[in-house]
Design a protein around this motif. Structure first.
Motif, PDB file in Angstrom:
ATOM      1  N   VAL A  14      30.853 -10.980  49.637  1.00 19.33           N
ATOM      2  CA  VAL A  14      31.228 -10.559  50.986  1.00 19.33           C
ATOM      3  C   VAL A  14      30.880 -11.698  51.954  1.00 19.33           C
ATOM      4  CG1 VAL A  14      30.672  -8.926  52.842  1.00 19.33           C
ATOM      5  CG2 VAL A  14      30.840  -8.111  50.473  1.00 19.33           C
ATOM      6  N   ALA A  16      31.962 -14.704  51.991  1.00 16.14           N
ATOM      7  CA  ALA A  16      31.991 -16.052  51.420  1.00 16.14           C
ATOM      8  C   ALA A  16      32.995 -16.947  52.145  1.00 16.14           C
ATOM      9  CB  ALA A  16      32.328 -15.988  49.934  1.00 16.14           C
ATOM     10  N   LYS A  18      36.588 -16.166  51.736  1.00 21.34           N
ATOM     11  CA  LYS A  18      37.812 -16.125  50.923  1.00 21.34           C
ATOM     12  C   LYS A  18      39.065 -15.961  51.780  1.00 21.34           C
ATOM     13  CE  LYS A  18      36.166 -12.545  48.728  1.00 21.34           C
ATOM     14  NZ  LYS A  18      34.853 -12.516  49.402  1.00 21.34           N
ATOM     15  N   ALA A  32      39.919 -14.015  60.053  1.00 18.99           N
ATOM     16  CA  ALA A  32      40.428 -13.068  59.058  1.00 18.99           C
ATOM     17  C   ALA A  32      39.793 -11.704  59.284  1.00 18.99           C
ATOM     18  CB  ALA A  32      40.085 -13.576  57.660  1.00 18.99           C
ATOM     19  N   THR A  35      38.337  -7.776  54.118  1.00 17.50           N
ATOM     20  CA  THR A  35      39.244  -7.350  53.048  1.00 17.50           C
ATOM     21  C   THR A  35      38.768  -6.026  52.461  1.00 17.50           C
ATOM     22  OG1 THR A  35      39.506  -9.698  52.568  1.00 17.50           O
ATOM     23  CG2 THR A  35      40.393  -8.154  50.951  1.00 17.50           C
ATOM     24  N   THR A  47      40.553 -10.764  47.103  1.00 16.30           N
ATOM     25  CA  THR A  47      39.791  -9.589  46.650  1.00 16.30           C
ATOM     26  C   THR A  47      38.662  -9.308  47.638  1.00 16.30           C
ATOM     27  OG1 THR A  47      38.239 -10.897  45.304  1.00 16.30           O
ATOM     28  CG2 THR A  47      40.270 -10.177  44.222  1.00 16.30           C
ATOM     29  N   PRO A  48      38.245  -8.052  47.752  1.00 11.98           N
ATOM     30  CA  PRO A  48      37.095  -7.753  48.613  1.00 11.98           C
ATOM     31  C   PRO A  48      35.815  -8.287  47.958  1.00 11.98           C
ATOM     32  CG  PRO A  48      38.343  -5.751  48.030  1.00 11.98           C
ATOM     33  CD  PRO A  48      38.796  -6.840  47.119  1.00 11.98           C
ATOM     34  N   GLY A  49      34.894  -8.806  48.763  1.00  9.64           N
ATOM     35  CA  GLY A  49      33.647  -9.344  48.227  1.00  9.64           C
ATOM     36  C   GLY A  49      32.851  -8.335  47.421  1.00  9.64           C
ATOM     37  N   MET A 132      37.300 -24.151  59.113  1.00 10.87           N
ATOM     38  CA  MET A 132      37.232 -24.378  60.561  1.00 10.87           C
ATOM     39  C   MET A 132      37.764 -25.764  60.913  1.00 10.87           C
ATOM     40  SD  MET A 132      36.088 -21.584  61.766  1.00 10.87           S
ATOM     41  CE  MET A 132      35.735 -20.136  60.790  1.00 10.87           C
TER      42      MET A 132
END
Ligand SMILES: Nc1nc2c(ncn2[C@@H]2O[C@H](COP(=O)(O)OP(=O)(O)OP(=O)(O)O)[C@@H](O)[C@H]2O)c(=O)[nH]1
Ligand SMILES: [Mg+2]
Length: 149
Positions: A14, A16, A18, A32, A35, A47-49, A132
């Protein structure tokens, strides 16, 4: 850019980075959203963390990986832990590589991040990015689309 034939599947804890990486790769505006479920977008599966952090979801990750040609393990350069167990990447039926994100962050520690991700990904390419500053984003997109063609 040629559209790849296969997909890359993003996994990692979560927060990270992604989905932010996905947006940077597609040139979308940040930030974002969180997710909530598997998200298919063109040649990327996000995918969700929670799927990485909770072993209850490992089967789901494995099943989804059959729809992908490459596994991308995303590790936050500021993180002090990695959720994945030793050799995790080797359990997948597809090749794996790693991305260390948030290179721009004042608390980024690349040496620590590399030793953490190498637990789950003992071999395979390792990239350093910032979504960033866009550091290495174009090069990574080129590399992924080449590998997935
Ligand atoms: N400084 C910096 N912050 C980043 C970078 N990438 C992501 N972030 C921040 O990290 C946080 C989490 O980013 P997400 O992309 O949503 O993380 P995720 O891995 O998709 O998280 P889940 O969807 O919950 O699994 C957000 O606040 C982002 O703005 C980066 O390259 N540099
Ligand atoms: Mg996300």
């Amino acid at each position: 850019m040629m559209k790849p034939k296969k997909r890359v599947m993003l996994i990692g804890s979560v927060d990270a980075g992604k989905s932010t990486l996905l947006q940077a790769l597609f040139g979308d505006e940040l930030p974002a959203r969180k997710t909530q479920s598997l998200e298919y977008r063109d040649w990327i599966i996000d995918t969700p963390g929670e799927y990485t952090e909770n072993p209850m979801y490992y089967r789901s990750l494995m099943a989804t990986s059959f729809e992908a040609g490459l596994l991308l393990i995303v590790q936050d350069a500021t993180a002090r832990h990695i959720a994945l167990p030793p050799g995790f990447a080797g359990g997948f039926p597809i090749p794996a590589m790693g991305v260390i994100t948030k290179l721009d962050h004042p608390h980024a520690d690349l040496t620590r991040a590399e030793s953490l991700i190498r637990v789950a990904l003992p071999e395979g390419e390792l990239w350093h990015t910032s979504s960033m500053t866009k550091h290495n984003i174009d090069a990574l997109r080129e590399r992924l689309t080449f590998l997935l063609r």
